[in-house]
Design an enzyme around this catalytic site. Structure first.
Site, PDB file in Angstrom:
ATOM      1  N   GLU A 118       0.817  -1.217   0.000  1.00 23.49           N
ATOM      2  CA  GLU A 118       0.000   0.000   0.000  1.00 23.49           C
ATOM      3  C   GLU A 118       0.852   1.270   0.000  1.00 23.49           C
ATOM      4  O   GLU A 118       0.377   2.346   0.354  1.00 23.49           O
ATOM      5  CB  GLU A 118      -0.920   0.013   1.227  1.00 23.49           C
ATOM      6  N   HIS A 178      -2.771   2.486   8.576  1.00 18.85           N
ATOM      7  CA  HIS A 178      -3.847   1.731   7.912  1.00 18.85           C
ATOM      8  C   HIS A 178      -4.080   0.435   8.667  1.00 18.85           C
ATOM      9  O   HIS A 178      -3.129  -0.272   9.018  1.00 18.85           O
ATOM     10  CB  HIS A 178      -3.468   1.441   6.468  1.00 18.85           C
ATOM     11  N   HIS A 212      -7.147  -2.975   9.403  1.00 16.61           N
ATOM     12  CA  HIS A 212      -8.370  -3.684   9.040  1.00 16.61           C
ATOM     13  C   HIS A 212      -9.205  -3.944  10.294  1.00 16.61           C
ATOM     14  O   HIS A 212      -9.729  -5.037  10.487  1.00 16.61           O
ATOM     15  CB  HIS A 212      -8.043  -5.008   8.350  1.00 16.61           C
ATOM     16  N   HIS A 248     -12.526  -2.725   2.526  1.00 15.53           N
ATOM     17  CA  HIS A 248     -11.099  -2.848   2.829  1.00 15.53           C
ATOM     18  C   HIS A 248     -10.785  -2.557   4.290  1.00 15.53           C
ATOM     19  O   HIS A 248     -10.453  -3.469   5.035  1.00 15.53           O
ATOM     20  CB  HIS A 248     -10.323  -1.909   1.896  1.00 15.53           C
TER      21      HIS A 248
END
Length: 237
Positions: free
Chosen positions: A76, A95, A97, A158
């Site tokens: 990413e 980032h 999840h 995502h």
């Protein structure tokens, strides 16, 4: 090419990633983290579990996508680079999840102003992007758009991105947004919750701004604000 030193920042990335796992924001090798350095960034390597990651595993990368290190950078890297390049107010891109943020993301659903703490992400909502495949320029472009005037966004189908000046603030904001997502998912079990109005949210933003400057949160026309009393023992001569 960027400098490969920055030992404190490398250790900060490792520590923050492991804290993400301890807090339940992440698991396995999912998620990634970066920090700005002159002319580029330090970023987590791809496919390396956080419990095995060491400071020397962190990848140095410039904004032209040249990198130095023992591993390839996170898949990413594009949205990390593009956010840091576009946002001079940001040093850290995180980032994850995390579960409830991802639940909303798979429905491409924003987090609206159902609760005043939505303001901590910089606006009156936390936007969710359309879907684009991980690691692509399309995903990065969507993220930049969703982060306009915001410090956090959801990525469709995502997960979550947060931005901040420090590792501590990024981790705090990720936990706050995940908590808001959890509350919103549970509130939806009863029905779509009512929204706070623009005027009500404007007051929240003003209150938070005043508190950030160390002032009493009440507006100027409110008289009963807390006042510190002098310690008589410390003032006695």
């Amino acid at each position: 090419m960027t400098d490969r030193n920055h030992a404190d920042l490398r250790q900060g990335i490792v520590d923050t990633c492991r804290e993400m796992n301890r807090n339940g924001l992440n698991q396995g090798t999912s998620g990634n983290l970066s920090h700005r350095i002159p002319n580029g960034m330090l970023i987590t390597p791809t496919s390396l579990p956080y419990d095995r990651m060491q400071p020397e595993d962190i990848v140095a990368m410039d904004f032209a996508a040249n990198y130095q290190g023992n591993h390839r950078p996170s898949s990413e890297w594009r949205f990390h680079r593009d956010i840091l390049r576009a946002r001079e107010d940001v040093n850290v891109v995180l980032h994850t999840h995390s579960t409830f943020s991802t639940i909303l993301a798979v429905h491409e659903r924003d987090i609206p102003c159902f609760h005043y703490m939505v303001a901590v992400a910089g606006g009156n909502d936390v936007r969710c992007t359309p879907y684009a495949c991980f690691g692509t320029q399309a995903l990065s472009d969507y993220a930049l758009k969703a982060l306009e005037d915001r410090d956090a966004c959801l990525l469709g189908h995502h997960g979550l991105i947060v931005t901040a000046q420090t590792f501590e603030k990024a981790l705090w904001l990720a936990l706050e947004v995940e908590t808001l997502a959890k509350m919103y998912v549970h509130a939806l079990a009863i029905g779509e919750p009512p929204r706070l109005s623009d005027a009500e949210m404007a007051q929240v933003h003003e209150q938070m701004k005043r508190m950030g400057y160390g002032q009493a949160p009440d507006l100027d026309d409110v008289g009963d604000v807390p006042r510190a009393l002098l310690d008589s023992k410390r003032t006695a001569h």
